[in-house]
Motif scaffolding. Structure first.
Motif, PDB file in Angstrom:
ATOM      1  N   ILE A 289       0.833  -1.212   0.000  1.00 34.97           N
ATOM      2  CA  ILE A 289       0.000   0.000   0.000  1.00 34.97           C
ATOM      3  C   ILE A 289       0.866   1.260   0.000  1.00 34.97           C
ATOM      4  O   ILE A 289       0.469   2.291  -0.554  1.00 34.97           O
ATOM      5  CB  ILE A 289      -0.992   0.026   1.183  1.00 34.97           C
ATOM      6  N   LYS A 290       2.051   1.179   0.600  1.00 37.15           N
ATOM      7  CA  LYS A 290       2.951   2.337   0.585  1.00 37.15           C
ATOM      8  C   LYS A 290       3.382   2.652  -0.845  1.00 37.15           C
ATOM      9  O   LYS A 290       3.444   3.815  -1.254  1.00 37.15           O
ATOM     10  CB  LYS A 290       4.173   2.060   1.458  1.00 37.15           C
ATOM     11  N   GLU A 291       3.663   1.612  -1.622  1.00 35.56           N
ATOM     12  CA  GLU A 291       4.082   1.804  -3.015  1.00 35.56           C
ATOM     13  C   GLU A 291       2.932   2.285  -3.886  1.00 35.56           C
ATOM     14  O   GLU A 291       3.142   2.992  -4.881  1.00 35.56           O
ATOM     15  CB  GLU A 291       4.662   0.507  -3.561  1.00 35.56           C
ATOM     16  N   GLN A 292       1.697   1.907  -3.533  1.00 38.65           N
ATOM     17  CA  GLN A 292       0.532   2.338  -4.314  1.00 38.65           C
ATOM     18  C   GLN A 292       0.225   3.822  -4.132  1.00 38.65           C
ATOM     19  O   GLN A 292      -0.344   4.454  -5.017  1.00 38.65           O
ATOM     20  CB  GLN A 292      -0.703   1.522  -3.914  1.00 38.65           C
ATOM     21  N   GLU A 293       0.593   4.354  -2.965  1.00 40.34           N
ATOM     22  CA  GLU A 293       0.373   5.780  -2.650  1.00 40.34           C
ATOM     23  C   GLU A 293      -1.093   6.178  -2.812  1.00 40.34           C
ATOM     24  O   GLU A 293      -1.411   7.226  -3.367  1.00 40.34           O
ATOM     25  CB  GLU A 293       1.279   6.665  -3.509  1.00 40.34           C
ATOM     26  N   THR A 294      -1.995   5.316  -2.327  1.00 39.11           N
ATOM     27  CA  THR A 294      -3.428   5.591  -2.380  1.00 39.11           C
ATOM     28  C   THR A 294      -3.984   5.589  -0.966  1.00 39.11           C
ATOM     29  O   THR A 294      -3.939   4.571  -0.273  1.00 39.11           O
ATOM     30  CB  THR A 294      -4.165   4.525  -3.219  1.00 39.11           C
ATOM     31  N   LYS A 295      -4.526   6.724  -0.531  1.00 41.34           N
ATOM     32  CA  LYS A 295      -4.914   6.896   0.868  1.00 41.34           C
ATOM     33  C   LYS A 295      -6.106   6.043   1.283  1.00 41.34           C
ATOM     34  O   LYS A 295      -6.306   5.801   2.478  1.00 41.34           O
ATOM     35  CB  LYS A 295      -5.232   8.364   1.153  1.00 41.34           C
ATOM     36  N   ASN A 296      -6.916   5.592   0.310  1.00 36.34           N
ATOM     37  CA  ASN A 296      -8.078   4.798   0.700  1.00 36.34           C
ATOM     38  C   ASN A 296      -7.762   3.308   0.803  1.00 36.34           C
ATOM     39  O   ASN A 296      -8.650   2.485   0.966  1.00 36.34           O
ATOM     40  CB  ASN A 296      -9.253   5.039  -0.249  1.00 36.34           C
ATOM     41  N   HIS A 297      -6.460   2.966   0.737  1.00 36.74           N
ATOM     42  CA  HIS A 297      -6.002   1.596   0.949  1.00 36.74           C
ATOM     43  C   HIS A 297      -5.235   1.530   2.272  1.00 36.74           C
ATOM     44  O   HIS A 297      -4.446   2.415   2.584  1.00 36.74           O
ATOM     45  CB  HIS A 297      -5.088   1.133  -0.186  1.00 36.74           C
ATOM     46  N   ALA A 298      -5.482   0.465   3.032  1.00 34.74           N
ATOM     47  CA  ALA A 298      -4.771   0.241   4.290  1.00 34.74           C
ATOM     48  C   ALA A 298      -4.319  -1.208   4.344  1.00 34.74           C
ATOM     49  O   ALA A 298      -4.603  -2.000   3.441  1.00 34.74           O
ATOM     50  CB  ALA A 298      -5.667   0.578   5.474  1.00 34.74           C
ATOM     51  N   ALA A 299      -3.609  -1.562   5.409  1.00 34.27           N
ATOM     52  CA  ALA A 299      -3.100  -2.928   5.573  1.00 34.27           C
ATOM     53  C   ALA A 299      -3.314  -3.378   7.012  1.00 34.27           C
ATOM     54  O   ALA A 299      -3.445  -2.555   7.917  1.00 34.27           O
ATOM     55  CB  ALA A 299      -1.619  -2.991   5.217  1.00 34.27           C
ATOM     56  N   ILE A 300      -3.352  -4.688   7.188  1.00 31.21           N
ATOM     57  CA  ILE A 300      -3.383  -5.275   8.528  1.00 31.21           C
ATOM     58  C   ILE A 300      -2.044  -5.962   8.769  1.00 31.21           C
ATOM     59  O   ILE A 300      -1.646  -6.838   8.000  1.00 31.21           O
ATOM     60  CB  ILE A 300      -4.524  -6.299   8.680  1.00 31.21           C
TER      61      ILE A 300
END
Length: 269
Positions: A132-143
């Motif tokens: 998600i860090k590489e995608q640079e999209t704020k509406n994506h998160a990770a667990i």
């Protein structure tokens, strides 16, 4: 000593590895890679998950324990604290998609459902933070773990989002050489029985005869013989264990001792 584990730095296998051994920790991309690297000598020890207290067995680990030359020399129970991780300037309301390993997503399914977030399966928990860090999209998160957030300079949006606070994963430390049977300890076995009435009962009767406590039984299909099964069993050893194991070996085929190791405790926090 090189110690291989499944996942990226900050993965739960990485955290477990630091509690089980000392040396140079080597991230690997799959459970298969841990076994292959151990067998080839690229690593001296390997750390793999075997079961979760909520989602159950890690079947791939069981399959490779049977097929590969690796021995269990230690067990460890890790309390799993799942964090929702996103960008430092992201808000919880923005999150639409959540990435992680399928088991982590299942363990946090109540939280995801209640917030209307769509799960996205990835190969690893810590690896999903990098994705998600590489995608640079704020509406994506990770667990993933708190450590994975820190290593990737990402923000913890919410802590302890797992369905059940008594969420533990059991890990095995593997070696190419078995350890000796000492008391108190466990032994893990795998075997197959004849497809006849009472075949498994004969094994259980041996444990009863020698006052041996069986702490775990798991069945897996025999891949080369459809609808026959392997039984993976953990026992708590006593002074009769070696005799009992020899008797079981004599009436089962295939048969394999997967390892002897000290009994680990579960620390509740």
């Amino acid at each position: 000593m090189k110690i291989g584990y499944f996942g990226d730095p900050g993965a739960y296998s990485n955290i477990a590895a630091t509690h089980m051994a000392q040396g140079e920790f080597v991230p690997l991309d799959s459970v298969r890679s841990v076994f292959n690297s151990l067998q080839s000598g690229d690593i001296g020890l390997g750390v793999v998950p075997i079961e979760n207290s909520i989602e159950g067995a890690v079947n791939q680990t069981y399959d490779f324990l049977f097929k590969m030359d690796a021995y269990i020399i230690k067990e460890y129970y890790l309390r799993i604290n799942h964090c929702l991780i996103g960008f430092p300037d992201a808000s919880l309301k923005e999150i639409k998609y959540v990435h992680s390993h399928p088991q982590a997503l299942a363990q946090c399914s109540d939280y995801l459902y209640s917030h209307g977030m769509k799960p996205v399966s990835e190969y690893d928990t810590a690896g999903s933070v990098k994705i998600i860090k590489e995608q640079e999209t704020k509406n994506h998160a990770a667990i993933a773990s708190e450590i994975a957030a820190k290593l990737n300079q990402m923000e913890i949006l919410e802590r302890d989002i797992e369905n059940n606070k008594y969420n533990y994963t059991r890990f095995f430390l593997l070696s190419r050489e078995p350890s000796k049977l000492e008391l108190p300890s466990k032994t893990s076995l795998v075997f197959s029985t004849e497809n006849k009435p009472g075949s498994l009962f004969k094994i259980l009767k041996i444990f009863d005869q020698y006052k041996i406590n069986m702490t775990k039984i798991e069945s897996r299909p025999v891949q080369y013989n459809p609808f026959t099964y392997l039984f993976f069993i953990d026992i708590e050893n006593n002074e009769n264990s070696e005799i009992a194991i020899k008797e079981i070996e004599g009436i089962t085929s295939p048969f394999k001792v997967l390892g002897n190791y000290k009994i680990a405790s579960i620390t509740k926090n």
